[in-house]
Design a protein around this motif. Structure first.
Motif, short mmCIF file in Angstrom:
data_model
loop_
_atom_site.label_atom_id
_atom_site.label_comp_id
_atom_site.label_asym_id
_atom_site.label_seq_id
_atom_site.Cartn_x
_atom_site.Cartn_y
_atom_site.Cartn_z
N ASP A 132 -0.23 -5.17 11.51
CA ASP A 132 0.20 -3.80 11.22
C ASP A 132 -0.73 -3.13 10.21
OD1 ASP A 132 2.33 -3.98 12.96
OD2 ASP A 132 3.80 -4.49 11.42
N LEU A 133 -1.16 -3.91 9.20
CA LEU A 133 -2.09 -3.37 8.21
C LEU A 133 -3.44 -3.04 8.84
CD1 LEU A 133 -1.48 -5.63 5.06
CD2 LEU A 133 -0.74 -3.27 5.39
N ILE A 134 -3.90 -3.90 9.75
CA ILE A 134 -5.16 -3.64 10.45
C ILE A 134 -5.09 -2.32 11.21
CG2 ILE A 134 -6.65 -4.43 12.35
CD1 ILE A 134 -6.01 -7.32 11.47
N LYS A 135 -3.95 -2.09 11.87
CA LYS A 135 -3.76 -0.83 12.61
C LYS A 135 -3.70 0.36 11.65
CE LYS A 135 -1.24 -3.00 16.44
NZ LYS A 135 0.09 -3.20 17.08
N ASN A 136 -2.98 0.19 10.53
CA ASN A 136 -2.82 1.29 9.57
C ASN A 136 -4.14 1.65 8.88
OD1 ASN A 136 -0.10 1.29 10.14
ND2 ASN A 136 0.48 0.07 8.35
N SER A 137 -5.06 0.69 8.80
CA SER A 137 -6.33 0.95 8.11
C SER A 137 -7.19 1.96 8.84
CB SER A 137 -7.11 -0.37 7.94
OG SER A 137 -7.54 -0.87 9.20
N LYS A 138 -6.87 2.27 10.09
CA LYS A 138 -7.65 3.25 10.85
C LYS A 138 -7.49 4.66 10.30
CE LYS A 138 -7.42 0.71 15.25
NZ LYS A 138 -6.93 0.72 16.65
N GLU A 139 -6.37 4.93 9.64
CA GLU A 139 -6.09 6.29 9.16
C GLU A 139 -7.05 6.73 8.07
OE1 GLU A 139 -2.04 7.07 8.15
OE2 GLU A 139 -1.26 6.07 9.96
N ASN A 140 -7.16 5.93 7.00
CA ASN A 140 -8.01 6.32 5.87
C ASN A 140 -9.15 5.33 5.64
OD1 ASN A 140 -6.41 8.65 5.05
ND2 ASN A 140 -4.87 7.14 4.41
N ASN A 141 -9.42 4.50 6.64
CA ASN A 141 -10.44 3.45 6.55
C ASN A 141 -10.12 2.39 5.51
OD1 ASN A 141 -12.00 4.51 8.61
ND2 ASN A 141 -13.22 5.77 7.23
N SER A 142 -8.87 2.38 5.02
CA SER A 142 -8.44 1.32 4.11
C SER A 142 -6.92 1.32 4.01
CB SER A 142 -9.04 1.49 2.71
OG SER A 142 -8.54 2.67 2.10
N THR A 143 -6.37 0.17 3.68
CA THR A 143 -4.93 0.08 3.45
C THR A 143 -4.66 -1.17 2.64
OG1 THR A 143 -2.75 0.22 4.51
CG2 THR A 143 -4.32 -1.30 5.49
N TYR A 144 -3.48 -1.21 1.99
CA TYR A 144 -3.12 -2.33 1.13
C TYR A 144 -1.70 -2.78 1.42
CZ TYR A 144 -7.21 -0.71 -1.43
OH TYR A 144 -8.48 -0.31 -1.76
N GLY A 145 -1.42 -4.05 1.12
CA GLY A 145 -0.07 -4.56 1.30
C GLY A 145 0.14 -5.80 0.45
N GLU A 146 1.40 -6.26 0.41
CA GLU A 146 1.72 -7.43 -0.40
C GLU A 146 2.80 -8.25 0.28
OE1 GLU A 146 1.92 -8.27 -5.18
OE2 GLU A 146 3.03 -6.54 -4.42
N ILE A 147 2.64 -9.57 0.23
CA ILE A 147 3.60 -10.49 0.84
C ILE A 147 4.35 -11.23 -0.26
CG2 ILE A 147 3.89 -12.52 2.33
CD1 ILE A 147 0.76 -10.53 2.75
N GLU A 148 5.65 -10.98 -0.34
CA GLU A 148 6.56 -11.66 -1.28
C GLU A 148 6.10 -11.57 -2.74
OE1 GLU A 148 7.29 -15.65 0.05
OE2 GLU A 148 7.99 -15.03 2.03
N ASP A 149 5.41 -10.50 -3.09
CA ASP A 149 4.91 -10.30 -4.46
C ASP A 149 3.95 -11.40 -4.91
OD1 ASP A 149 6.44 -7.97 -4.85
OD2 ASP A 149 8.19 -9.15 -5.45
#
Length: 443
Positions: free
Chosen positions: A274-291
């Motif tokens: 999902d993050l890979i797909k979202n990165s197309k919008e602004n050429n970057s994206t961030y996320g966190e798993i279980e803090d």
């Protein structure tokens, strides 16, 4: 690089898709699949493996020759103190080395399919030494001849060349026929042939030591016999483990048994996708798993600054952390290959060839906190305690951060974490909770 990528896509097709495209099976209705269908499918899969391995050999040998030449040029550039030329050569060395790693990764991809993605079986073949044999100075020609022999012998056979992989350190060939995996040593050179002839005779029921011609057998010959026997013994131990899932490790001589968790592992693949797909919008994206695990994904114009940008963010939010570049998976032995990740072929090749950059970081303090929350005592050891463990020189080396190891206690048994937890969490993409809970669920 474009030509090389085209070739790697052909290798991928042969290794991953050839079988199912040439012998489709209706997996939705398994009751309709006959034994004949299964055999034909196996033949086509192994044919794809054969063709893929041949292409790997064709590509990797010229690259190894090129790498050797570049390293000689590097030495000369250092002697000449030519900084500009040295910078150019270093880039070319890194590129050639990375291409070789990709090709070995494809050989690993074949191996992992043979082992049915079973890490514990694959682990038995690895000595722990990351240095690979020099294919230009091995018995490769003899091995290829033996491979061709087995391939002609039976359409179901596939003979994997061990030295092409990043981790198989036992035997010259791993022969797969659909029923069992067989470790094969190849005969090469007059002395080695005499050694095998001697061992063949020695294994016969009517063996008589007094009838052996010792005139051409000196101390060096029997040293070679001893080395060959040790290698054969390692192969026998691995074969025994593959069949029984317990036995003796061929390298450490310790007793081993496959331990299974009562709960299946959980992965954060879908979240990453999902993050890979979202990165197309602004050429970057961030996320966190279980803090505990922080992720940054970059494309296009943000790729160049991505390592500095990501590290700057992580240093701000995590006090004690380790950062990895996801593409480093390509160069690591004994790790599930990138091609088995459920990201889709296009994304995998974008990651492999740098069009998508993925970085992951782990919050070490939060991981220790999670262990304790789940009822597993965990703590940082002192520098003194850590160095005391390191001084023992044990084969299992602890993970050390700022001269401190992490100790956990499970069911009264105390142990230190090795660096494999970083691989499981950051590159294998197991969720932190799933990773920690498996210590409580081992049976």
């Amino acid at each position: 690089m474009e030509k090389f990528e085209k070739t790697t896509k052909e290798i991928f097709h042969l290794i991953a898709e050839y079988g199912i495209k040439n012998k489709p099976l209706d997996f939705r209705n398994p009751e309709k699949i006959t034994e004949k269908d299964k055999t034909e499918f196996l033949i086509q899969v192994h044919k794809g493996f054969r063709l893929g391995q041949t292409l790997i050999i064709q590509e990797i040998l010229p690259l190894i020759k090129e790498l050797k030449l570049l390293k000689e040029n590097e030495k000369q550039a250092k002697r000449d103190k030519d900084k500009d030329l040295l910078k150019k050569i270093n880039f070319e060395i890194q590129l050639a080395d990375y291409k070789i790693n990709i090709l070995r990764h494809f050989a690993d991809f074949i191996a992992w399919q043979i082992f049915k993605k079973d890490y514990y079986k694959a682990r038995r073949f690895y000595s722990g030494d990351r240095n690979r044999p020099d294919l230009l100075n091995t018995n490769l020609e003899s091995v290829i001849t033996t491979v061709e022999h087995y391939h002609k012998q039976d359409d179901k056979n596939f003979a994997l060349i061990s030295d092409l992989t990043s981790f198989i350190d036992i035997g010259d060939i791993l022969l797969v026929n659909g029923k069992e995996n067989i470790i094969i040593e190849c005969k090469e050179g007059e002395v080695q042939k005499k050694v095998f002839d001697f061992l063949d005779y020695a294994s016969q029921d009517d063996f008589d030591a007094t009838k052996i011609d010792y005139s051409d057998k000196n101390d060096k010959f029997f040293d070679q016999v001893e080395r060959t026997l040790k290698q054969m013994e390692k192969g026998a131990k691995v074969s025994n483990f593959l069949n029984k899932e317990e036995g003796t490790d061929a390298f450490s001589e310790t007793k081993i048994k496959v331990l299974e968790s009562t709960n299946p592992q959980k992965y954060y693949f879908k979240y990453l996708l999902d993050l890979i797909k979202n990165s197309k919008e602004n050429n970057s994206t961030y996320g966190e798993i279980e803090d505990i695990i922080y992720v940054g994904i970059y494309r296009e114009n943000k790729r160049l600054v991505s390592p500095h940008l990501f590290k700057g963010i992580v240093d701000h939010i995590y006090e004690k952390s380790i950062v990895v570049d996801y593409v480093n998976l390509i160069g690591l032995p004994l790790k599930e290959p990138m091609f088995l990740k459920p990201f889709g072929v296009e994304n995998i090749f974008d990651i492999m060839f740098g069009r998508i950059k993925i970085y992951l970081a782990i919050n070490l303090d939060k991981l220790i906190e999670l262990f304790n929350t789940k009822g597993i005592s965990a703590k940082w050891l002192s520098r003194k305690e850590t160095h005391k463990i390191l001084d023992l020189g044990q084969r299992h080396k602890p993970f050390v951060f700022e001269n401190k190891a992490i100790e956990i206690t499970v069911n009264g048994q105390t142990m230190t974490l090795g660096d494999s937890f970083l691989i499981y969490l950051l590159l294998d993409n197991i969720t932190p909770t799933s990773y920690v809970e498996r210590y409580n669920n081992l049976k």
